[in-house]
Design a protein around this motif. Structure first.
Motif, PDB file in Angstrom:
ATOM      1  N   TYR A  16      -5.786  -0.878  -3.473  1.00 10.32           N
ATOM      2  CA  TYR A  16      -5.719   0.540  -3.102  1.00 10.32           C
ATOM      3  C   TYR A  16      -4.478   1.226  -3.675  1.00 10.32           C
ATOM      4  O   TYR A  16      -4.564   2.317  -4.232  1.00 10.32           O
ATOM      5  CB  TYR A  16      -5.753   0.708  -1.577  1.00 10.32           C
ATOM      6  N   SER A  20      -4.464   4.319  -6.267  1.00  9.58           N
ATOM      7  CA  SER A  20      -3.827   5.577  -5.881  1.00  9.58           C
ATOM      8  C   SER A  20      -2.802   6.003  -6.927  1.00  9.58           C
ATOM      9  O   SER A  20      -2.704   7.188  -7.275  1.00  9.58           O
ATOM     10  CB  SER A  20      -3.160   5.418  -4.507  1.00  9.58           C
ATOM     11  N   TYR A  24      -2.883   9.315  -9.123  1.00 17.18           N
ATOM     12  CA  TYR A  24      -1.730  10.214  -9.120  1.00 17.18           C
ATOM     13  C   TYR A  24      -1.307  10.586 -10.541  1.00 17.18           C
ATOM     14  O   TYR A  24      -1.025  11.743 -10.838  1.00 17.18           O
ATOM     15  CB  TYR A  24      -0.559   9.559  -8.382  1.00 17.18           C
ATOM     16  N   GLU A  31      -1.315  13.671  -2.617  1.00 19.26           N
ATOM     17  CA  GLU A  31      -2.292  13.715  -1.525  1.00 19.26           C
ATOM     18  C   GLU A  31      -3.712  13.605  -2.068  1.00 19.26           C
ATOM     19  O   GLU A  31      -4.537  12.840  -1.559  1.00 19.26           O
ATOM     20  CB  GLU A  31      -2.128  15.014  -0.736  1.00 19.26           C
ATOM     21  N   ASP A  34      -4.474   9.952  -3.151  1.00 23.36           N
ATOM     22  CA  ASP A  34      -4.858   9.047  -2.065  1.00 23.36           C
ATOM     23  C   ASP A  34      -6.327   9.237  -1.697  1.00 23.36           C
ATOM     24  O   ASP A  34      -7.069   8.271  -1.505  1.00 23.36           O
ATOM     25  CB  ASP A  34      -3.983   9.279  -0.825  1.00 23.36           C
ATOM     26  N   SER A 189       1.150   5.191   1.112  1.00 18.03           N
ATOM     27  CA  SER A 189       0.309   6.373   0.938  1.00 18.03           C
ATOM     28  C   SER A 189       1.206   7.519   0.522  1.00 18.03           C
ATOM     29  O   SER A 189       2.297   7.698   1.036  1.00 18.03           O
ATOM     30  CB  SER A 189      -0.389   6.699   2.260  1.00 18.03           C
ATOM     31  N   TRP A 191       2.262   7.952  -2.696  1.00 20.49           N
ATOM     32  CA  TRP A 191       3.182   7.335  -3.649  1.00 20.49           C
ATOM     33  C   TRP A 191       3.773   8.378  -4.583  1.00 20.49           C
ATOM     34  O   TRP A 191       3.114   9.312  -4.997  1.00 20.49           O
ATOM     35  CB  TRP A 191       2.410   6.317  -4.461  1.00 20.49           C
TER      36      TRP A 191
END
Length: 197
Positions: A16, A20, A24, A31, A34, A189, A191
């Protein structure tokens, strides 16, 4: 909990954070990244039996992230064009010298077309091979080679205007700058890229 569900939970836990980070770097929005990574993993779960039996779940997940990022980027571009009719957009300035290099790379990446950006990010921020990158994006290895080369050249131009040297791609200053975005706290979360040293 049955074995397939346990295997998926383990897969989720392992991948995950990296998915993510990939989202990103493609979107530039933590946000949204995620959410996109979670959506990609939902897509993996829906095909989990087939993927675990003979597919490559991670390649499928990366392809899902790249495809969803493409759709979201196009949607955002249309929205920005509409907003631009009414507002003069001025990007927020961040003067902190500790993050300025990372922001320069992020801004330069955001200016690349999505396919070039995806190739550069997967090859140099995620260290995928050309073959793995091609599988993730659903393109040929030749396309990965050309798009990565052009993307790196474009990043170099954006990050260091006027530079004439042509070092080996892995020693390229733009590649080093992109690799500086690689690490983030695992499982975190929202990142943000690490500041290059």
């Amino acid at each position: 909990m049955d074995a397939p569900t346990e295997e998926f939970h383990a897969f989720f836990g392992r991948h995950y954070a990296d998915l993510s980070r990939l989202a990103y770097l493609l979107l530039g929005d933590a946000e949204g990244a995620d959410d996109l990574a979670a959506d990609a993993l939902v897509a993996v779960w829906r095909r989990w039996d087939r993927l675990r039996a003979g597919g490559d779940p991670l390649a499928y997940a990366r392809a899902a992230v790249a495809g969803m990022a493409r759709v979201r980027t196009r949607s955002l571009m249309r929205e920005r064009r509409r907003i631009a009719l009414f507002w003069s957009h001025r990007p927020d300035r961040v003067d902190d010298p500790d993050v300025s290099a990372v922001l320069d790379v992020r801004d330069a990446l955001a200016r690349l077309p999505l396919r070039k950006r995806a190739c550069v990010v997967l090859r140099h921020a995620f260290d995928l091979s050309e073959k793995e990158t091609a599988r993730a994006l659903g393109v040929s290895v030749g396309t990965v080679k050309s798009q990565t080369s052009r993307g790196v050249a474009e990043l170099e131009r954006l990050l260091a205007p006027g530079r004439r040297s042509r070092p080996h791609p892995y020693e390229h200053p733009a590649c080093r700058a992109v690799r500086a975005l690689r690490t983030g706290p695992a499982g975190h979360s929202g990142w943000r890229p690490a500041t290059p040293t």
